[in-house]
Design an enzyme around this catalytic site. Sequence first.
Site, short mmCIF file in Angstrom:
data_model
loop_
_atom_site.label_atom_id
_atom_site.label_comp_id
_atom_site.label_asym_id
_atom_site.label_seq_id
_atom_site.Cartn_x
_atom_site.Cartn_y
_atom_site.Cartn_z
CE LYS A 162 -23.61 2.42 -27.40
NZ LYS A 162 -25.06 2.53 -27.01
N GLY A 164 -24.11 -1.57 -33.27
CA GLY A 164 -25.23 -1.29 -34.17
C GLY A 164 -26.24 -2.42 -34.09
NE ARG A 166 -32.91 -2.41 -29.61
CZ ARG A 166 -33.62 -3.46 -29.19
NH1 ARG A 166 -34.54 -4.00 -29.97
NH2 ARG A 166 -33.39 -4.00 -28.01
NE ARG A 243 -19.65 2.64 -34.04
CZ ARG A 243 -20.39 3.37 -33.21
NH1 ARG A 243 -21.01 2.80 -32.19
NH2 ARG A 243 -20.53 4.67 -33.39
CB SER A 251 -19.86 4.27 -29.15
OG SER A 251 -21.20 3.94 -28.96
N GLY A 369 -26.89 6.88 -31.75
CA GLY A 369 -26.40 7.96 -32.59
C GLY A 369 -26.12 9.21 -31.76
NE ARG A 370 -26.37 8.27 -25.18
CZ ARG A 370 -26.47 7.01 -24.76
NH1 ARG A 370 -25.66 6.08 -25.23
NH2 ARG A 370 -27.38 6.69 -23.87
CB THR A 371 -22.95 14.40 -30.07
OG1 THR A 371 -24.11 14.70 -30.83
CG2 THR A 371 -21.77 15.22 -30.56
CG HIS A 372 -19.07 9.44 -30.13
ND1 HIS A 372 -18.49 8.50 -30.96
CD2 HIS A 372 -20.30 8.92 -29.82
CE1 HIS A 372 -19.31 7.50 -31.15
NE2 HIS A 372 -20.42 7.72 -30.47
N1 LIG Z 1 -29.75 3.52 -38.22
C1 LIG Z 1 -29.12 3.81 -37.08
N2 LIG Z 1 -29.63 4.73 -36.23
C2 LIG Z 1 -28.98 5.03 -35.09
N3 LIG Z 1 -27.83 4.44 -34.68
C3 LIG Z 1 -27.29 3.52 -35.50
C4 LIG Z 1 -27.90 3.17 -36.71
N4 LIG Z 1 -27.15 2.23 -37.30
C5 LIG Z 1 -26.11 2.01 -36.51
N5 LIG Z 1 -26.19 2.79 -35.41
C6 LIG Z 1 -25.19 2.80 -34.36
O1 LIG Z 1 -25.63 1.93 -33.32
C7 LIG Z 1 -24.87 2.31 -32.19
C8 LIG Z 1 -25.47 1.66 -30.97
O2 LIG Z 1 -25.17 0.30 -31.04
P1 LIG Z 1 -26.01 -0.82 -30.32
O3 LIG Z 1 -27.44 -0.71 -30.74
O4 LIG Z 1 -25.35 -2.10 -30.59
O5 LIG Z 1 -25.87 -0.38 -28.81
S1 LIG Z 1 -26.17 -1.29 -27.52
O6 LIG Z 1 -25.00 -2.14 -27.31
O7 LIG Z 1 -27.37 -2.05 -27.77
O8 LIG Z 1 -26.33 -0.32 -26.42
C9 LIG Z 1 -24.90 3.81 -32.20
O9 LIG Z 1 -23.74 4.26 -31.56
P2 LIG Z 1 -23.51 5.79 -31.15
O10 LIG Z 1 -23.42 6.55 -32.45
O11 LIG Z 1 -22.26 5.83 -30.42
O12 LIG Z 1 -24.68 6.20 -30.33
C10 LIG Z 1 -24.95 4.14 -33.69
O13 LIG Z 1 -23.73 4.65 -34.19
#
Ligand SMILES: Nc1ncnc2c1ncn2[C@@H]1O[C@H](COP(=O)(O)OS(=O)(=O)O)[C@@H](OP(=O)(O)O)[C@H]1O
Length: 405
Positions: A162, A164, A166, A243, A251, A369-372
Amino acid sequence: MAPPGPAGALPTSAEPLSRSIFRKFLLMLCSLLTSLYVFYCLAERCQTLSGPVVGLSGGGEEAGAPGRGVLAGGPRELAVWQAAAQRKRLLQLQQWRRRRPPASRGDGEEAAWEEESPGLAGGPGGSGAGSSVAEAPPGTLALLLDEGSKQLPQAIIIGVKKGGTRALLEFLRVHPDVRAVGAEPHFFDRSYDKGLAWYRDLMPRTLDGQITMEKTPSYFVTREAPARISAMSKDTKLIVVVRDPVTRAISDYTQTLSKRPDIPTFENLTFKNRTTGLIDTSWSAIQIGIYAKHLEHWLRHFPIRQMLFVSGERLISDPAGELGRVQDFLGLKRIITDKHFYFNKTKGFPCLKKAEGSSRPHCLGKTKGRTHPEIDREVVRRLREFYRPFNLKFYQMTGHDFGWD
Ligand SMILES: Nc1ncnc2c1ncn2[C@@H]1O[C@H](COP(=O)(O)OS(=O)(=O)O)[C@@H](OP(=O)(O)O)[C@H]1O
């Protein structure tokens, strides 16, 4: 006056006829030469179509006339030309593959690199432009069979879940010298007994100069992972996207909640005993955020200079800046810049103006980028207090203040 010679005397009467035949012959010769020239040009054009686009011999070849270099060059030029043509076709295939919707995504946590037009963020996306074989570039079959070779990764995004990860991987894949496996292989934590040959086989094919990468965020908290990665290659470059551990925990919880809506509240899971305020460090959502503790294990096997810590917060506020650091760390030319990103207001995150091989904008999928959920302020305060000493230790170890406190 000179007497008329035989050559001057004899043809006098036959001259008009001979001239006419001569003219016709000349005309035919001209048409023949013109046809030959047109034919030659067409043949040459065909060659240049599949050849490299820029001059390759280093001998001052002009762009636009590369085929001539091949005809005029020796074996070295031919080899260079063939290598460049192969590279170009492999890149075409790579671009085509990137446009396809990805296959399975590891443990299902990972949504596909979904495509979203500006203003449509949050939609299921995954329209996957270019998913049909008919759209594959010429030479695809040959490439699928034997061009390039599979290498073990030289760089791995090892965490954190979580953080970032990906986003970082998908942004990096825009770089022509980065090739990465889409799904999380989970080799060093779950499938180590399958062996390195199995692992290598998961990797995409690469050409000389391209870096092979993968990301599996759980490696960072896997005790065996540092020794195992070091046994594969002690030169492996390690990237950790970190993070704020409190936001990261929320998250993480949000993700679990999306799959199992009946779990206890975040507040209940956080404490062993809510009255005493004792934090439950055995809960993985809390445990993963104690970065300093996990890092200690890695530093027994890798020097800190071989690790890069990317700020998950800055990856959102300044993706190009963080990508600049990553490209430097990987020894890559800084190709990914702010020109590659735009901020998608609907999604609330930076997205790619166009991913490699696509002309359309790309945002991460719905699961990123889910809503927490709203968390009790007092619980958040208590968690911040809990993490503070570990964060300070982590800043010390990495030489970088991430500003979470
Ligand atoms: N550009 C962009 N678009 C969307 N989301 C973004 C981006 N950059 C960073 N993030 C943040 O990445 C969070 C998910 O992290 P991971 O990809 O490491 O998650 S995982 O461990 O692979 O499941 C995800 O966490 P959540 O907001 O909690 O959904 C995002 O905050």
